[in-house]
Design an enzyme around this catalytic site. Structure first.
Site, short mmCIF file in Angstrom:
data_model
loop_
_atom_site.label_atom_id
_atom_site.label_comp_id
_atom_site.label_asym_id
_atom_site.label_seq_id
_atom_site.Cartn_x
_atom_site.Cartn_y
_atom_site.Cartn_z
N GLU A 443 -0.37 -15.87 4.33
CA GLU A 443 -0.76 -14.96 3.98
C GLU A 443 -1.89 -14.89 4.46
O GLU A 443 -2.70 -15.26 4.77
CB GLU A 443 -0.28 -13.38 3.25
CG GLU A 443 -0.57 -12.11 3.22
CD GLU A 443 -0.14 -11.49 2.66
OE1 GLU A 443 1.06 -11.61 2.39
OE2 GLU A 443 -0.43 -9.61 2.54
N GLU A 726 -0.23 -11.89 -8.89
CA GLU A 726 -0.47 -10.50 -8.01
C GLU A 726 0.77 -9.54 -8.61
O GLU A 726 0.26 -8.13 -8.45
CB GLU A 726 0.39 -10.68 -6.58
CG GLU A 726 0.55 -10.00 -5.84
CD GLU A 726 1.31 -9.86 -4.23
OE1 GLU A 726 2.18 -11.13 -4.53
OE2 GLU A 726 1.20 -9.25 -4.00
C1 BGC Z 1 -1.23 -8.91 0.11
C2 BGC Z 1 -2.38 -7.93 -0.55
C3 BGC Z 1 -2.87 -6.58 -0.20
C4 BGC Z 1 -1.29 -5.69 0.27
C5 BGC Z 1 -2.07 -4.58 0.69
C6 BGC Z 1 -0.03 -7.70 0.20
O1 BGC Z 1 0.46 -8.18 1.41
O2 BGC Z 1 -0.93 -9.56 -0.80
O3 BGC Z 1 -3.31 -8.30 -1.78
O4 BGC Z 1 -4.36 -5.63 -0.23
O5 BGC Z 1 -0.65 -6.14 1.04
O6 BGC Z 1 -0.91 -3.79 0.82
#
Ligand code: BGC
Length: 850
Positions: A443, A726
């Site tokens: 990502e 996260e």
């Molecule tokens: C990310 C985030 C992001 C989110 C939004 C994720 O996959 O890691 O931090 O803001 O998606 O849906």
């Protein structure tokens, strides 16, 4: 006595390749006397012996961002700057700096590329031999690439930066770099540049995409040589370059790198010209990515699964370098992981499809090996291919944008100190040229919402002026024709001819970040540069809302990762629906619509755009009225009394003042019902403690901070976290992991508490943009007996230390020259207003102060 220091040009010390026609000069002053203010200044700018600008003596206390207003600046020219400042005591100080302009983006050469098939994995190396006369007085390399590059002249790396030319919305803005290579030049020379896929054409975004910005690696460079007699010569990217594949046989940001150091190229050929635009080339505004520090290995572990694992003791972003002297052809494989699982095994499931593996085939001599075009998010590595591992030969290289550190904080509680460190590590791991969500899985994207939530904290820890100024230009560049702000910038999800998708609280990065940066640095250009972008975002939502003034269309991420949807988790499988929390999405959307409209009208006022100011003020009022009609009952109850729902209403002024007190009480009741814990996601988290403190519940904010049970800020710390996770429950109380689909251990969003820690626990707040008027108001919380820290503002260091001992509270502060500080002693009787300098106070503690 006064002294002049930290002289900068466009926030940088002695910048090279500065393509700004009216650069701005700043400096700081130090004085050994209290209450010092600058009375006057003068600036002189010289081009060799010619004066190109002279201000004369200016009666002003201004020391920040004074704009050049002299003769037009010429390209590739050095300018010397002399600044003289006089204070209110009649003392004078002077200082000087210099800057050099670049080529203003104008290359006279074109692109070159290789002849390999487009899907060839090895990295092409472009080389050219050339001879120069003796007596070179100056040599500059101007260079960029489609891909990422690593350039050498006569075997020396031209700079210590990584992943240049950085990450931008390449087809709209591509940065070039300028390097001073004078000392590398000889009579017989060879330049060699290796290119890798990087973000340009590598595998990007979790949908397995490739070639997001283009499908060809290409190089554009010019070496400008000036001889002592003033004559010049240029070596540029052209058909005289040769090309072959090099020892880097494979390199991808997500997957890692393979270097075969025994490789002998057999595909040497002439480079090809490549037709590609050059009109989007811009100079590099922000600090480059560098190896900022190196961390020694802590221990060697043999896991139950039999892996040989090295622990660096810190989750970080970067790569590993190691010294070796292995037999020719030995293959060493290094895999990366953030955590070990409950059994102590190497855990890579949360990296999703990212391979994060570096492989080296050794040359058979003593060497230090490290990858060149990739980075990983890791604390642990597993090493294969070395019989006897000597951990003293391994170092973790920490990679991030080389921003200046501007803040720090410590206090009497070690867990909070660790949290502060973790917040800073979260920032280091995710400020690699753009603000990313995470540095480890497939990502690592510029999620706008995450950046919006964290930008205030970020700007305390590091100077983020240039970092955000650059990224915000990409936000504007990637905005749809309809004003829609993408969820990630650079927009890797963009679809030809379509406007980007967006979400409330994500797209609002376009208004919230420029506003926050303006307030931090007192720099109006954040607002000027972004004004159209801010306006078209608000206009976009206004069109969606129509005359309802409520934003009820589109898809939103809600209060991302909030825990108040927990009851809907069935088999705990990740799904977007369960990740959005239970705060009504349309409620969040209209709340942020109001906030963005408010920022916009205030911005228009500051920029003296009266028509817009009136228009958007009216819009803001209409939104607030519509919001109240739709979401607030006559008695002041919200239809959506989740923690985040209440926080947004209180923070954005969406309820009438007469209902504020009762709503704040209900918020506190909600928190207490949750065992003094928060259940907010990304959207609510940054407002939680500030709203409580602002509404008379600072003690509850303190309890939330000191909470150790999951979910809380300290829970991960008690689980050994070295970064911000996260999810509140990345590692669950029983030691098992959350769903690997979404479980990064280095995501900065929840670190947004840092802003409140600086403002309320340490007590440094700005009363005006740019910290000329400072409020020093520490507000102790139960469990913390002293705190100490600083913030390096544009005027200099603001330092605070407070301690409670023997029934007394003491405060020591240092305020920069030119600043006034209102000091409020916790529980003390009165406020004291002071000027610059050092001050100490102590008072008897009143009851009720911890
Ligand atoms: C990310 C985030 C992001 C989110 C939004 C994720 O996959 O890691 O931090 O803001 O998606 O849906």
């Amino acid at each position: 006595m006064i002294g002049l220091y930290a002289i900068t040009v466009e926030y940088r010390e002695k910048p090279l390749g500065l393509d700004v026609h009216n650069p701005r000069f700043s400096w700081k002053l130090k004085s050994d006397l209290n209450n010092t203010e600058q009375e006057s200044y003068s600036i002189k700018v010289m081009k060799e012996t010619e004066i190109v600008w002279e201000t004369g003596i200016m009666k002003s206390s201004e020391t920040n961002l004074i704009e050049y207003d002299g003769k037009p600046l010429e390209p590739e020219t050095r300018y010397d700057v002399i600044i003289v400042s006089t204070d209110n005591y009649g003392n004078t100080a002077s200082g000087n700096t210099c800057f050099e302009t670049g080529i203003f983006g104008k290359f006279s050469h074109g692109w070159i590329t290789h002849k390999f098939l487009a899907d060839e994995e090895a990295c092409p190396v472009f080389t050219r031999k050339f001879s120069l006369n003796e007596s070179v007085s100056k040599a500059r390399l101007y260079i960029t690439a489609l891909g990422v590059y690593d350039a050498f002249i006569n075997g020396t790396r031209v700079s210590d930066t990584y992943l240049a030319p950085g990450w931008t919305s390449y087809n709209k803005r591509l940065q070039y770099q300028t390097y001073d290579v004078t000392d590398m030049i000889r009579v017989q020379n060879e330049i060699s540049v290796t290119l890798a896929n990087g973000w340009y054409k590598g595998n990007l975004a979790f949908r397995g995409k490739k070639n997001v910005f283009g499908d060809r690696l290409a190089l554009l460079m010019e070496l400008h040589v000036t001889y002592e007699d003033g004559s010049t010569e240029t070596i540029g990217s052209d058909n005289d370059f040769m090309c072959c594949s090099g020892s880097v046989r494979y390199s991808e940001i997500y997957h890692g790198e393979t270097q075969d150091l025994t490789y002998i190229p057999d595909d040497i050929h002439k480079a090809d010209k490549y037709e590609h635009p050059v009109d989007m080339i811009v100079y590099t505004e922000n600090e480059p990515v560098r190896i900022i520090e190196r961390i020694d290995a802590v221990s060697l572990i043999e896991t139950p699964d039999g892996d040989k694992v090295i622990d660096f003791g810190q989750n970080l972003a970067g790569f590993v370098e190691f010294e070796c002297n292995l037999q020719k052809g030995t293959k060493v494989t290094i895999r990366h992981a953030e955590v070990l699982d409950a059994k102590g095994n190497f855990y890579t499931e949360n990296l999703r499809t990212a391979k994060c593996t570096d492989t080296f085939i050794c040359r058979g001599k003593k060497e230090i090996l490290r990858p060149r075009f990739t980075f990983h998010g890791f604390r642990y590595i597993s090493v294969e291919g070395i019989e006897e591992i000597d951990i003293s030969k391994f170092r973790a290289c920490v990679l991030h944008s080389d921003m200046k550190k501007t803040g720090d904080f410590k206090c009497s509680d070690e867990l909070i100190n660790k949290l502060q460190k973790n917040i800073q590590w979260g920032q280091k791991g995710n400020f690699i040229d753009i603000p990313t969500d995470c540095p480890q899985r497939d990502e690592r994207l510029g999620w706008t919402g995450d950046a919006q939530v964290f930008c205030g904290t970020a700007a305390y820890n590091f100077n983020t002026a240039l970092f955000f100024s650059k990224w915000l230009k990409d936000v504007a560049a990637d905005q749809g024709k309809n004003g829609s702000v993408p969820n990630v910038v650079p927009d890797v999800f963009a679809e030809e001819g379509k406007n980007p998708g967006n979400s409330a609280a994500w797209g609002d990065a376009a208004t919230i970040i420029p506003w926050e940066m303006f307030r931090r640095y007192g720099d109006k250009t954040f607002l000027e540069n972004q004004y159209l972008s801010m306006k078209s975002w608000v206009e976009y939502i206004a069109r969606e809302a129509g005359n309802t003034f409520l934003w009820t269309t589109g898809k939103h991420f809600g209060d991302w990762l909030a825990l108040d949807m927990e009851q809907y988790f069935t088999n705990r499988k990740f799904s977007v629906n369960t990740a959005t929390g239970s705060t009504d999405m349309n409620y969040i959307a209209s709340a942020f619509f109001a906030r963005s409209a408010e920022i916009l009208y205030k911005t228009a006022e500051i920029l003296d755009n009266r028509n817009d100011a009136a228009k958007y003020k009216k819009l803001y009022e209409n939104i607030v009225n519509a919001f109240r009609e739709e979401y607030v009952t006559a008695g002041g109850r919200l239809v959506c009394e989740t923690q985040t729902g209440m926080l947004l209403a209180l923070k954005f002024g969406l309820i009438e003042e007469k209902h504020r007190k009762a709503l704040a009480e209900r918020l506190v009741r909600n928190i207490k019902k949750h065992n003094n814990q928060m259940v907010t996601g990304f959207v609510g988290v940054s407002y939680l403690c500030p709203v409580l403190s602002e509404n008379g519940y600072h003690d509850i904010a303190g309890k939330l901070l000191m909470q150790k049970e999951y979910p809380s800020w300290l829970y991960p710390v008690t689980k050994g976290a070295t970064t911000i996770w996260e999810r509140w429950n990345g590692i669950k109380p029983d030691g098992s992991f959350e769903n690997p689909e979404m479980n990064s251990f280095n995501h900065y969003a929840y670190g947004a508490i840092g802003d409140w820690i600086y403002k309320y626990i340490l007590g440094i707040r700005a009363l005006e943009p740019g910290y000329t008027d400072i409020l020093i108001k520490p507000e102790p919380i139960e469990g913390i007996k002293y705190a100490e820290g600083h913030y390096d503002s544009i005027h200099g260091r603001i330092y605070v230390k407070w301690a409670m001992e023997g029934g007394e509270i003491s405060i020591d502060t240092i305020n920069p020259v030119n600043c006034k500080a209102r000091i409020v002693i916790p529980g003390g009787s009165n406020e004291i207003t002071v000027g610059s300098g050092e001050y100490s106070f102590s008072e008897k503690l009143k009851e009720g102060i911890y």
